[in-house]
Structure formats: structure tokens, C-alpha cells
Design a protein around this motif. Structure first.
Motif, PDB file in Angstrom:
ATOM      1  N   PHE A 160       3.151  -6.309  -1.052  1.00 27.18           N
ATOM      2  CA  PHE A 160       2.263  -5.153  -0.893  1.00 27.18           C
ATOM      3  C   PHE A 160       1.033  -5.567  -0.096  1.00 27.18           C
ATOM      4  CE2 PHE A 160      -0.715  -1.836  -1.903  1.00 27.18           C
ATOM      5  CZ  PHE A 160       0.083  -0.699  -2.007  1.00 27.18           C
ATOM      6  N   GLY A 161       0.763  -4.874   0.993  1.00 25.69           N
ATOM      7  CA  GLY A 161      -0.339  -5.229   1.889  1.00 25.69           C
ATOM      8  C   GLY A 161      -1.614  -4.471   1.561  1.00 25.69           C
ATOM      9  N   VAL A 162      -2.724  -5.197   1.570  1.00 28.26           N
ATOM     10  CA  VAL A 162      -4.028  -4.582   1.298  1.00 28.26           C
ATOM     11  C   VAL A 162      -4.932  -4.821   2.517  1.00 28.26           C
ATOM     12  CG1 VAL A 162      -6.050  -4.620  -0.224  1.00 28.26           C
ATOM     13  CG2 VAL A 162      -3.748  -4.958  -1.184  1.00 28.26           C
ATOM     14  N   PRO A 163      -4.999  -3.859   3.444  1.00 32.53           N
ATOM     15  CA  PRO A 163      -5.873  -4.011   4.601  1.00 32.53           C
ATOM     16  C   PRO A 163      -7.267  -3.511   4.242  1.00 32.53           C
ATOM     17  CG  PRO A 163      -4.513  -2.046   4.847  1.00 32.53           C
ATOM     18  CD  PRO A 163      -4.219  -2.594   3.488  1.00 32.53           C
ATOM     19  N   LEU A 164      -8.305  -4.302   4.551  1.00 35.54           N
ATOM     20  CA  LEU A 164      -9.666  -3.876   4.236  1.00 35.54           C
ATOM     21  C   LEU A 164     -10.393  -3.624   5.545  1.00 35.54           C
ATOM     22  CD1 LEU A 164     -10.235  -6.464   1.394  1.00 35.54           C
ATOM     23  CD2 LEU A 164      -9.867  -3.998   1.126  1.00 35.54           C
ATOM     24  N   GLY A 165     -10.647  -2.353   5.829  1.00 35.26           N
ATOM     25  CA  GLY A 165     -11.296  -1.988   7.096  1.00 35.26           C
ATOM     26  C   GLY A 165     -10.248  -1.601   8.126  1.00 35.26           C
ATOM     27  N   SER A 166     -10.666  -0.696   9.046  1.00 37.03           N
ATOM     28  CA  SER A 166      -9.670  -0.132   9.955  1.00 37.03           C
ATOM     29  C   SER A 166      -9.162  -1.174  10.936  1.00 37.03           C
ATOM     30  CB  SER A 166     -10.237   1.077  10.683  1.00 37.03           C
ATOM     31  OG  SER A 166     -11.390   0.685  11.390  1.00 37.03           O
ATOM     32  N   GLY A 167      -9.930  -2.212  11.211  1.00 34.60           N
ATOM     33  CA  GLY A 167      -9.453  -3.254  12.106  1.00 34.60           C
ATOM     34  C   GLY A 167      -8.237  -3.959  11.536  1.00 34.60           C
ATOM     35  N   ALA A 168      -8.189  -4.069  10.223  1.00 34.73           N
ATOM     36  CA  ALA A 168      -7.087  -4.790   9.583  1.00 34.73           C
ATOM     37  C   ALA A 168      -5.815  -3.951   9.512  1.00 34.73           C
ATOM     38  CB  ALA A 168      -7.500  -5.214   8.170  1.00 34.73           C
ATOM     39  N   HIS A 205     -13.250 -11.197   7.110  1.00 34.98           N
ATOM     40  CA  HIS A 205     -13.317 -12.650   7.034  1.00 34.98           C
ATOM     41  C   HIS A 205     -11.997 -13.276   7.491  1.00 34.98           C
ATOM     42  CE1 HIS A 205     -13.868 -16.670   5.443  1.00 34.98           C
ATOM     43  NE2 HIS A 205     -12.765 -16.504   4.720  1.00 34.98           N
ATOM     44  N   GLU A 206     -10.885 -12.762   6.946  1.00 36.86           N
ATOM     45  CA  GLU A 206      -9.566 -13.310   7.288  1.00 36.86           C
ATOM     46  C   GLU A 206      -9.278 -13.108   8.781  1.00 36.86           C
ATOM     47  OE1 GLU A 206     -10.057 -11.467   4.584  1.00 36.86           O
ATOM     48  OE2 GLU A 206      -9.634 -12.948   3.005  1.00 36.86           O
ATOM     49  N   ARG A 207      -9.641 -11.930   9.277  1.00 38.32           N
ATOM     50  CA  ARG A 207      -9.328 -11.631  10.689  1.00 38.32           C
ATOM     51  C   ARG A 207     -10.062 -12.593  11.612  1.00 38.32           C
ATOM     52  NH1 ARG A 207     -10.250  -6.488  13.070  1.00 38.32           N
ATOM     53  NH2 ARG A 207      -8.475  -6.933  14.397  1.00 38.32           N
ATOM     54  N   SER A 208     -11.336 -12.826  11.321  1.00 37.98           N
ATOM     55  CA  SER A 208     -12.075 -13.693  12.244  1.00 37.98           C
ATOM     56  C   SER A 208     -11.564 -15.134  12.141  1.00 37.98           C
ATOM     57  CB  SER A 208     -13.586 -13.591  12.005  1.00 37.98           C
ATOM     58  OG  SER A 208     -13.859 -13.956  10.675  1.00 37.98           O
ATOM     59  N   ALA A 209     -10.984 -15.512  10.988  1.00 37.92           N
ATOM     60  CA  ALA A 209     -10.444 -16.874  10.856  1.00 37.92           C
ATOM     61  C   ALA A 209      -8.976 -16.961  11.272  1.00 37.92           C
ATOM     62  CB  ALA A 209     -10.609 -17.347   9.417  1.00 37.92           C
ATOM     63  N   GLY A 210      -8.378 -15.799  11.640  1.00 39.84           N
ATOM     64  CA  GLY A 210      -6.963 -15.804  12.045  1.00 39.84           C
ATOM     65  C   GLY A 210      -6.027 -16.086  10.880  1.00 39.84           C
ATOM     66  N   LEU A 211      -6.439 -15.672   9.675  1.00 36.98           N
ATOM     67  CA  LEU A 211      -5.657 -15.952   8.469  1.00 36.98           C
ATOM     68  C   LEU A 211      -5.267 -14.663   7.749  1.00 36.98           C
ATOM     69  CD1 LEU A 211      -7.991 -18.694   6.899  1.00 36.98           C
ATOM     70  CD2 LEU A 211      -5.782 -19.094   8.043  1.00 36.98           C
ATOM     71  N   VAL A 212      -4.350 -14.766   6.821  1.00 34.51           N
ATOM     72  CA  VAL A 212      -4.161 -13.708   5.813  1.00 34.51           C
ATOM     73  C   VAL A 212      -4.213 -14.414   4.462  1.00 34.51           C
ATOM     74  CG1 VAL A 212      -2.686 -12.317   7.332  1.00 34.51           C
ATOM     75  CG2 VAL A 212      -1.626 -13.848   5.663  1.00 34.51           C
TER      76      VAL A 212
END
Ligand code: AMP
Length: 428
Positions: free
Chosen positions: A331-339, A387-394
Motif C-alpha cells: 500500500f503506497g502512501v504519497p505525501l504531497g502532490s509531487g510524490a 524528504h524521501e524524494r530529495s534523497a532519491g529514496l522510498v
């Protein structure tokens, strides 16, 4: 409340129970596929006369239960009350009978009968229907029964009974019909039933009223009147079924609601379903093709009631939860529209790899989305925030033990597919 409800007697399925309906249909579809029956999709409505001539003018289905209306072109149209007559019409119209015989086909969908609704009896209900057209070989009778039997078994239904009878043919049934009429005329019956003796005496045997049943104990039975050919056919079917270890019981009073049946007729009965215990039935209809203006095409088939099969599964599996075939694994939890784009890409990649993946929609915030993740039944939640997006992580959280792993975004799908069984078909 909204201003509308479904019409009376319509059966509907919503999740999670819808999974049981799908399971019932799939068990029959898979069994038919293994026996090399092809898929056929036929008209939902037909010319009314097809059913009047096919199903029979004196049957309850035709006299009392059809949804018949005039269309805007002034034609009399009827919603299909059963599959066989329309399926045969379809097979003949497409010329399948001119190819190799038997024609082996199945179909499924809603059928319509104006009945008094109660548990297990509806006005719109669902059948799976299988037919083998163009052979008199009793081995095909046994094959069709075995296909149904194996589908019930695959669903875990252990308590059903196969009731078997023969209704004879054009040679021996008239002799029996006469003997039965003579017997019935001597009984104390109401005038409607007396009329039925003249029109369709076999139907009287199906009367459920105790005062009628009590008088029927000495009635002659068809199996005592079978001609040599019908008796041999009947014996052969029973031997073949025994050879397949399919238990059957003779039911010499078994008659079915549709008039076209002859020779082999049968019903599957489930003892936990109360008054509506028939979960399937079928038989031969060697004369039906000619009745509707076609060439001779001796055939057999059955229809099972998917609604009653769902009830039977629930009765036999009491307490066992509905299968998880439709719940998520991830189950995916995207936080913010960028995600959101990243998450939709990830769940799509997982789905293509055969993993059941879902995600939160509608920007609910972390708490609400994690609640949805827990409810989804998933083994892993995947979080992507700024945070994850800027670090290239999930961030992947194991929902069973709470362990967390930060995984490079482009390796996340592989990380999850390695740890989860792919249950669906993969898309290449
Ligand atoms: P039939 O087409 O009458 O031979 O019925 C075949 C099967 O369809 C039966 O064994 C039942 O399981 C199912 N069935 C028949 N009528 C109904 C109904 N009104 N509601 C739900 N299931 C039905």
C-alpha cells in the motif's frame, strides 16, 4: 438515504462478498476450460416465441415468470429466463453445428424470472451454463456432470448430492404419461392441478404441498417405463459416473421446470440451503433443436445458480474469512502532490510484476493514509514524502513487524517483488 433502491428481488454483490461470487464463477470457468469448452456470449433478450416454443407453453417459467415487453418497434421481447433455448438459437444461427461435433460451449450471466423473492430465490439471478450439442453418446452426459462436480469440489463444497433420473424419449414417455394421467385422475386434487394433469402431468409430481405429496406415493415412475434404448442409455450414464467416483442417487420423481428435457435429467442439491436447495441442474434436450425449427441436434447441458453456490460456500465454510484475493500486498502512501506521480509509477510497476498494489488517494495526510494502509491488509506500506524524494529514496515499512527500510527509489519495485509472492499474471 437516496431516492432509489434496486427493484425487488434483484441479487447484487459488493466487496468483500463479491470475491465469493467471483470465486464461484471462476471455479466453473476453470473446470469448463480444462474440459475444452469454449466461451459463448449470447443475447440477453430474445424473441418471446423462442421461449414459448423452446421452454414450453405449459411451464411455469413461460406462463407466470417471464419478463416480456413490447419494444419500440412493436416486437414482443423477453429477457432470458434461462440460457439453453437462446444458446441453441445462437449455435444454430452461427452454424457451429456444421463444424465438428459435439459443439462444447459455456456462458454465464444474469437471467430473469418473475418469482416470489426469498432467500436463494431472486428475480434477477446469475447462472453459469454449459452445453454439449450434437451427440447422443452417454459419455458426454457423464462428462458434463463431472465438469460441474469438480467445480463444486474445487470450491470446497462437500455436502452436495447428485440426484439422477431419466425422463425417457418420444417413444416411451407418451406411454408413461398416459399411465401417470390415469393414476392422477383418480386423486383428490384442486381444479388447477386437475388442469395440469391434462397439460403437463409430470409437473404434478413436483408439487410441494404435503396433501398432494401424500397422494403421490403410489404414482407410477418413468424409470419403470423406459424403452430399451433409454434404459441402456440411463444405465451407461450411471456406470460411467460410478467409474468416475461421482456418487449419485436415483430420484425417479425428479422432473425439471423446463419442458424440453428428455432422457438424462439431474439436479445438484445442497442440504444446508433450506427450501431453495437446488444449486444446479441439467439434462438432455434431444428434440429442442427441431422444436425451434432447426436440424436434429441431440444435446445436453446444465445451469448452476451462482447465487445459491455463494450461499452454500458461506454455509459450509462458516467462520472462514473471505479469500484475500482482492486485498493489497503493498500500500503506497504519497505525501504531497509531487510524490503522487512517483507513487503511481511504483504501484503500476508492481502491478505489472503481478503484485497486488494499492495507494492512498485524495491527499489525506500521514495518519489517515497509514490507517488505510493497515486496513488494506497489505504486508508492506511504502512512504514517499519530500524528504524521501530529495534523497532519491522510498521508505518501506513492514506492517507485520514494524521494521523500516530506506530503499533507493529505482530499486523499490525489485526490493518488494523479491519479498512477495506474485499471485496475479505478470504484464510484459
Ligand atoms: P433451472 O434453470 O430452473 O434449471 O435452474 C438451474 C439453477 O438455477 C437452479 O438449480 C438454481 O440453483 C438456480 N435458480 C433457479 N431459479 C432461481 C432463482 N429464482 N433465484 C436464484 N437461483 C435460481
Amino acid at each position: 438515504m437516496v431516492d432509489f433502491q434496486a427493484p425487488k428481488g434483484v441479487s447484487e454483490y459488493v466487496p468483500p462478498r463479491g470475491a465469493l461470487f467471483a470465486e464461484a464463477l471462476e471455479a466453473f470457468t476453470a473446470s469448463a476450460r480444462r474440459a475444452c469448452y469454449g466461451r459463448l456470449e449470447q443475447a440477453v433478450f430474445e424473441d418471446t416465441q423462442l421461449f414459448v416454443r423452446g421452454v414450453g407453453e405449459s411451464s411455469d417459467v413461460v406462463t407466470k415468470e417471464m419478463y416480456t415487453f413490447e419494444d419500440r418497434g412493436g416486437r414482443s421481447i423477453t429477457l432470458r429466463p434461462e440460457f439453453t433455448a437462446g444458446l441453441l438459437r445462437c449455435v444454430l444461427e452461427h452454424g457451429l453445428n456444421n463444424g465438428p461435433l459435439p459443439v462444447k460451449v459455456w456462458t454465464a450471466g444474469p437471467v430473469f424470472r418473475y418469482e416470489r423473492p426469498q432467500s436463494g430465490r431472486y428475480r434477477q439471478f446469475y447462472q453459469f451454463d454449459l452445453e454439449a450439442l450434437g451427440t447422443e453418446d452417454p459419455a458426454i452426459d457423464a462428462e458434463t456432470i463431472a465438469v460441474a462436480w469438480d467445480a463444486y469440489a474445487a470450491l470446497g463444497l462437500r455436502r452436495l448430492r447428485l440426484l439422477l433420473n431419466s425422463l425417457g424419449d418420444r417413444e416411451c414417455r407418451p406411454v408413461y404419461r398416459k399411465a401417470l394421467q390415469e393414476y392422477l385422475r383418480g386423486l383428490d386434487l384442486d381444479s388447477e392441478t386437475r388442469q395440469r394433469i391434462e397439460l403437463n402431468p409430470l409437473r404434478v409430481l413436483d408439487d410441494k404441498r404435503p396433501e398432494v405429496r401424500a397422494q403421490l406415493t403410489g404414482a407410477p415412475v418413468m424409470t419403470d417405463y423406459l424403452c430399451a434404448a433409454c434404459a441402456a442409455h440411463h444405465d451407461r450414464v450411471r456406470d460411467l459416473l460410478s467409474g468416475l467416483s461421482i456418487p449419485w442417487s436415483d430420484e425417479p420423481r425428479l422432473v425439471r421446470g423446463l419442458d424440453y428435457y428428455n432422457r438424462t435429467t439431474y439436479e445438484f442439491d445442497h442440504p444446508l440451503l433450506g427450501a431453495q436447495s437446488g444449486i444446479g441442474g441439467g439434462g438432455r434436450y434431444d428434440g429442442l433443436s427441431e422444436d425451434i425449427g432447426g436440424p436434429p441436434l441431440p444435446s445436453i447441458g446444465f445451469a448452476v445458480g451462482l447465487d445459491r453456490i455463494v450461499l452454500a460456500i458461506e454455509a459450509e465454510r462458516a467462520g472462514v474469512p473471505v479469500s484475500h484475493a482482492y486485498s493489497a500486498q503493498v500500500f503506497g502512501v504519497p505525501l504531497g502532490s509531487g510524490a503522487q506521480q512517483d507513487m503511481l509509477t511504483l504501484v503500476t510497476a508492481l502491478r505489472r510484476a503481478g503484485i497486488r498494489a494499492d495507494m492512498a488517494f485524495g491527499h489525506r495526510g500521514l495518519k489517515g493514509a497509514m490507517k488505510a494502509a493497515d486496513r488494506s491488509g497489505a504486508s508492506y506500506a511504502v512512504l514517499i514524502g519530500d524528504h524521501e524524494r530529495s534523497a532519491g529514496l522510498v521508505r518501506i515499512r513492514n506492517l507485520e513487524n514494524g521494521e523500516q527500510h530506506d530503499v533507493p527509489a529505482d530499486a523499490a519495485a525489485a526490493w518488494l517483488t523479491e519479498r512477495l509472492p506474485a499471485e496475479g499474471d505478470t504484464v510484459r
